[in-house]
Design an enzyme around this catalytic site. Structure first.
Site, PDB file in Angstrom:
ATOM      1  N   ASP A  65      14.182   1.337  -2.770  1.00  0.00           N
ATOM      2  CA  ASP A  65      13.419   1.243  -1.529  1.00  0.00           C
ATOM      3  C   ASP A  65      14.354   1.277  -0.318  1.00  0.00           C
ATOM      4  O   ASP A  65      15.148   2.198  -0.181  1.00  0.00           O
ATOM      5  CB  ASP A  65      12.547  -0.021  -1.579  1.00  0.00           C
ATOM      6  N   TYR A  84      13.054  -1.568   9.767  1.00  0.00           N
ATOM      7  CA  TYR A  84      12.150  -0.444   9.969  1.00  0.00           C
ATOM      8  C   TYR A  84      12.281   0.123  11.378  1.00  0.00           C
ATOM      9  O   TYR A  84      12.193   1.349  11.575  1.00  0.00           O
ATOM     10  CB  TYR A  84      10.704  -0.875   9.696  1.00  0.00           C
ATOM     11  N   HIS A  87       5.733   1.736  -7.465  1.00  0.00           N
ATOM     12  CA  HIS A  87       6.864   1.671  -6.549  1.00  0.00           C
ATOM     13  C   HIS A  87       7.968   0.729  -7.011  1.00  0.00           C
ATOM     14  O   HIS A  87       9.147   1.005  -6.823  1.00  0.00           O
ATOM     15  CB  HIS A  87       6.365   1.235  -5.166  1.00  0.00           C
TER      16      HIS A  87
END
Length: 314
Positions: free
Chosen positions: A138, A238, A294
C-alpha cells in the site's frame, strides 16, 4: 488506627516492596524492560532509533540477509505479523512503523515519500544494515520506490503489493475509491470530520471493502489510530501525493535495475501494480495473490510468504 495495627502493617509493606523490586530485577535479567510491550511474536524484539525529524519504531527478529518491511495505511508494522515468523527463518526481518504512525513519532514536515524513504533508510543504516531487500504494501510501495531509485547500490530487490505509484497509475484509482481524495483534503478538514468517536466507522469502512474482512486485526489498528496525531499523519501522507507524483515523473529516467516483484490481489488491483512499475523498472515480475483483496499479507499470508521467500532466495 491502633498502634498494634500500624506495627503489623509495616512488615507487610516491606515485604511488598521487596517483591516488587525482585520482579523488576527478574524482568531486567530476562532482557525485558518493564514498560516495553511484547511483540506478540516469539523471537522478535521492539526497538527505536532516532533519525532526522522522527524516532522510528521497529520490530526485529531472525537471521540472514535483511528484509525491511514497510506497511501501508491504515495499518502499522502489525500488517506483517502473519508472515514475519516464516520470513525470519531465512532473513533478518525489520518491520518499521512509518514516521507518525504506530509507535514512531510524527515529524513536523516531510511526508513526501522520498523524504520518508530517507528517514527509514537512515534508521536501517543506524541499525547496521547497508544493503537490504524491501517488502512494501500500500502506502509503503511509494516509499520503497524512491529508496531503491535513489540508492540502487543499497537495495538488492523490492517486492511491492497493492499500490500503483503516484504519477504512474495512482490517479486511476480516484474514480473507484472515495478515501484518497478525502484524505487529501486541506488540513484540518479531515481531522475535524473524523474524531475519536468515528475511528471504528471510518477505518472499519476501509477494512470492510476487502475480500476477507475478518482476516484484518482491526482492533489493533483502531487502537493505533485512536490517537489524533496518528490520524493527522496518515492524512499528511496522502496530501503529499501531488508532490510524490511530480518527483516520480521527474526521475523516471533513473530506472530500477534490480528485480521487482509486483503483486496485486485477485479481488483488488490484480495487474495494476506491475503495469505501474513497468514505467520505472526494467525487470518486473507480476504475480496475482489468489483469494485476496487489498490486504494480502493478512488475507493470504501463506501465498505472501511463499512468493517473498522464492523471490529473495532465487
Amino acid at each position: 488506627m491502633p498502634s498494634t495495627m500500624k506495627r503489623l502493617r509495616r512488615p507487610w509493606r516491606a515485604v511488598t516492596s521487596v517483591l516488587a523490586a525482585l520482579a523488576v530485577v527478574l524482568s531486567l535479567a530476562a532482557g525485558a524492560r518493564p514498560s516495553e510491550p511484547t511483540t506478540g511474536l516469539d523471537g522478535f524484539q521492539h526497538g527505536k532509533v532516532q533519525v532526522n525529524g522522527s524516532v522510528i519504531h521497529y520490530v526485529r527478529g531472525g537471521s540472514g540477509p535483511p528484509l525491511v518491511l514497510i506497511h501501508g495505511w491504515p495499518e502499522t508494522w502489525w500488517t506483517w505479523h502473519k508472515v514475519m515468523p516464516a520470513l525470519a527463518r531465512k532473513h533478518t526481518v525489520i518491520a518499521v512503523d512509518l514516521p507518525g504512525l504506530g509507535d514512531s513519532t510524527a515529524p513536523s514536515k516531510g511526508y513526501d515519500k522520498a523524504t520518508t524513504a530517507q528517514r527509514i533508510r537512515e534508521a536501517v543504516r543506524k541499525l547496521g544494515y547497508t544493503k537490504v531487500g524491501i517488502v512494501a504494501h500500500d502506502l509503503g510501495v511509494s516509499i520503497a520506490y524512491p529508496w531503491a531509485r535513489d540508492h540502487p547500490g543499497e537495495v538488492s530487490r523490492i517486492a511491492v503489493m497493492e499500490a500503483p505509484l503516484p504519477g504512474f497509475g495512482l490517479d486511476d484509482l480516484y474514480a473507484f475509491t472515495w478515501h484518497i481524495e478525502f484524505n487529501q483534503m486541506r488540513k484540518p478538514i479531515p481531522e475535524q470530520i473524523v474524531d475519536n468517536n468515528d475511528v471504528k466507522r471510518f477505518y472499519g469502512s476501509i477494512y470492510d471493502g476487502t475480500r476477507h474482512p475478518d482476516a484484518i486485526d482491526r482492533d489493533r489498528y483502531y487502537r493505533a489510530y485512536a490517537d489524533p496525531a496518528d490520524r493527522s499523519a496518515g492524512f499528511d501522507y496522502y496530501r503529499a501525493f501531488t508532490a510524490d507524483a511530480a518527483d516520480n515523473r521527474a526521475h523516471a529516467g533513473r530506472r530500477l535495475r534490480m528485480p521487482v516483484l509486483a503483486m496485486g490481489g485477485q479481488y483488488s488491483m490484480q495487474s495494476m501494480v506491475a503495469a505501474s512499475f513497468r514505467n520505472v523498472a526494467d525487470d518486473v515480475r507480476e504475480v496475482i495473490a489468489p483469494d485476496a483483496g487489498h490486504f494480502i499479507p493478512e488475507e493470504n499470508p501463506r501465498y505472501t510468504t511463499d512468493q517473498v521467500l522464492t523471490f529473495f532466495n532465487p
